[in-house]
Design an enzyme around this catalytic site. Sequence first.
Site, PDB file in Angstrom:
ATOM      1  N   THR A 185     -13.068  -0.315   1.251  1.00 27.84           N
ATOM      2  CA  THR A 185     -12.001  -1.439   1.129  1.00 27.84           C
ATOM      3  C   THR A 185     -12.553  -2.835   1.368  1.00 27.84           C
ATOM      4  O   THR A 185     -13.569  -3.057   2.332  1.00 27.84           O
ATOM      5  CB  THR A 185     -10.852  -1.154   2.381  1.00 27.84           C
ATOM      6  OG1 THR A 185     -10.109  -2.113   2.477  1.00 27.84           O
ATOM      7  CG2 THR A 185     -11.552  -0.923   3.687  1.00 27.84           C
ATOM      8  N   GLU A 330      -6.969   2.889   3.967  1.00 31.97           N
ATOM      9  CA  GLU A 330      -6.941   3.706   5.193  1.00 31.97           C
ATOM     10  C   GLU A 330      -5.909   4.829   5.248  1.00 31.97           C
ATOM     11  O   GLU A 330      -5.917   5.860   6.191  1.00 31.97           O
ATOM     12  CB  GLU A 330      -7.005   2.981   6.392  1.00 31.97           C
ATOM     13  CG  GLU A 330      -8.182   1.830   6.529  1.00 31.97           C
ATOM     14  CD  GLU A 330      -8.140   0.606   5.784  1.00 31.97           C
ATOM     15  OE1 GLU A 330      -9.064  -0.229   6.245  1.00 31.97           O
ATOM     16  OE2 GLU A 330      -7.261   0.522   4.797  1.00 31.97           O
ATOM     17  N   LYS A 438      -4.332 -11.832  -0.859  1.00 33.04           N
ATOM     18  CA  LYS A 438      -4.183 -10.849  -1.577  1.00 33.04           C
ATOM     19  C   LYS A 438      -3.765 -11.291  -3.092  1.00 33.04           C
ATOM     20  O   LYS A 438      -2.801 -11.743  -3.216  1.00 33.04           O
ATOM     21  CB  LYS A 438      -3.277  -9.750  -1.245  1.00 33.04           C
ATOM     22  CG  LYS A 438      -3.401  -8.480  -1.796  1.00 33.04           C
ATOM     23  CD  LYS A 438      -2.930  -7.400  -0.854  1.00 33.04           C
ATOM     24  CE  LYS A 438      -3.518  -5.945  -1.396  1.00 33.04           C
ATOM     25  NZ  LYS A 438      -2.502  -5.104  -0.614  1.00 33.04           N
ATOM     26  N   TRP A 443      -8.179  -8.112  -2.315  1.00 35.20           N
ATOM     27  CA  TRP A 443      -8.161  -8.869  -1.218  1.00 35.20           C
ATOM     28  C   TRP A 443      -9.313  -9.862  -1.467  1.00 35.20           C
ATOM     29  O   TRP A 443     -10.230  -9.755  -2.198  1.00 35.20           O
ATOM     30  CB  TRP A 443      -8.791  -7.933  -0.147  1.00 35.20           C
ATOM     31  CG  TRP A 443      -7.597  -7.198   0.636  1.00 35.20           C
ATOM     32  CD1 TRP A 443      -7.588  -5.812   0.372  1.00 35.20           C
ATOM     33  CD2 TRP A 443      -6.611  -7.526   1.220  1.00 35.20           C
ATOM     34  NE1 TRP A 443      -6.475  -5.225   1.181  1.00 35.20           N
ATOM     35  CE2 TRP A 443      -5.787  -6.212   1.614  1.00 35.20           C
ATOM     36  CE3 TRP A 443      -5.855  -8.813   1.817  1.00 35.20           C
ATOM     37  CZ2 TRP A 443      -4.523  -6.419   2.299  1.00 35.20           C
ATOM     38  CZ3 TRP A 443      -4.663  -8.684   2.379  1.00 35.20           C
ATOM     39  CH2 TRP A 443      -4.115  -7.685   2.818  1.00 35.20           C
TER      40      TRP A 443
END
Length: 539
Positions: A185, A330, A438, A443
Amino acid sequence: MLGKMMHKQLTIGSLIEHAGRFHSSTTVTSVETSGETEHVTWGDIDANARKLAAALGRLGIVQSARCGTIAWNNRRHLEIYFGVSGGGYVCHTINPRLKPEQLIYIINHAEDQVLFIDTTFVPAVAQLRAQFTTVQHIVVMGSKDADIAAQIEGVLFYDDLLDAETADYDWPDLDENLPSSLCYTSGTTGNPKGVEYTHRTSVLHTIGGNQPDGLALRARDTVLAVVPMFHVNAWGTPYMTAAVGAKLVLPGPHLDGASLAKLIDAEKVTVALGVPTIWMGLLQGLEETGCTAESLERTIVGGSALPTVMIPTFRDKYGVDLVHAWGMTETSPIGTLNQLLQKHNELDAEAQAKLREGQGRPMYGIDLRIVDDGGAILPHDGETQGNLQICGHWVIDSYFRAGETALTEDGWFDTGDVATIDGDGYMIIRDRSKDIIKSGGEWISTVELEDIAMSHPDVAQAAAIAAKHPKWDERPVVIAVKRSADVTEADLLAHYQGKVASWQIPDRVVFVESLPLGGTGKVQKNTLRERYEGILLDS
């Protein structure tokens, strides 16, 4: 005393085995990097995935070794998903939009032993290869090509590997708690963090996320996976479509609205999944091409907030239901889906549409709560805002190779979002507890943008904020204080070249006399957002 029922391991191999056995003639459509469209079947995918697993064993790859992919949504990538994980290895999907330094870091941190790449990425990998410390084999996803072989010494070709094997490979009976796939991520400051899924969590996500009030994919559906396969396992779509035997359409690299509109009509797509910018582009593409998307029944929209104006446009003009979803790397990623309850049948269309604007409610297997900054649990009244936390069967415990837990003392994961939850579990993201931007579902770190701005010798202070954008939802804008009167907006924007990926470069720079500071000396970004969040809309 234990119960008297069979025990079967929950494995990725079991998903493709099911598709190959009971849905072997169902079509998988793949748009290749070349632009050509290929039609194969789930039986073909199963056979080729078995060949790939055998080939990896012949190369000497050991169990649970990471095998990276830098690839588009296509047939070979799908086979890698199942061949790598089903064979007992770890499928590590890599976002090609990351800047080179991050790609190098991720591949080395994961200790990838094999790197599968589409032909698009051959020049970049050829340039970076010397910095990959653990990669033993680079496999180009295609047939033998002399020009590519000249660029990468010792390169292997995917089709050659499979041609040397047979499809009689048996999927191993793996422990379901072994790792199956790995995603990093970029939704944090600093280096990306790895999230390693297990066979068990991925299969439970497949079952739980595809409930009737989840994605609700069926064998009768034709599913278009626009969400990239390098983004959280394409939201689990490859696994779910294999489990139910749906027709799967993989769009390759061409994700413009016109290409997708033609593909939807040609393949008679019923369900599509992607970020809001994709569907904004599709609306334009439908207008340009005259395509009707007559077969399309619904789209699953996630990655960033869904512009509410899109809901009635798709519904009234094209008869398409837009379903809002929320999740993160996640959480495998599905956390919530916005499906209505029986009691909502009594609401009028306007009230139902209003309810559909939020991120929805959790399905079985996921639990949500909101807490204050001290950790006290807050009421689910639809009004009280708090820090959103999540737990469940497919939620992270700790980051890859991090050691320490990623959870609170009582076992919840803090998402970094601020939200409200009502009594029925309907959750709405109200704000972000951090200031990360975002843009188009990806991101952008404000800390990194600020650091680069202040590395310019003529900039004294800088703050990066998210400004509203009609296409990308949010785009970065930098508010800066000059050190020298000579610096211009063009100078500072040029300063970002080569330091971040091109799509992360701010859209605007605004110079001010001073930045608003709080009592502790921190920049009050909420004040800046109130003042400048509409600057890109105004211009």
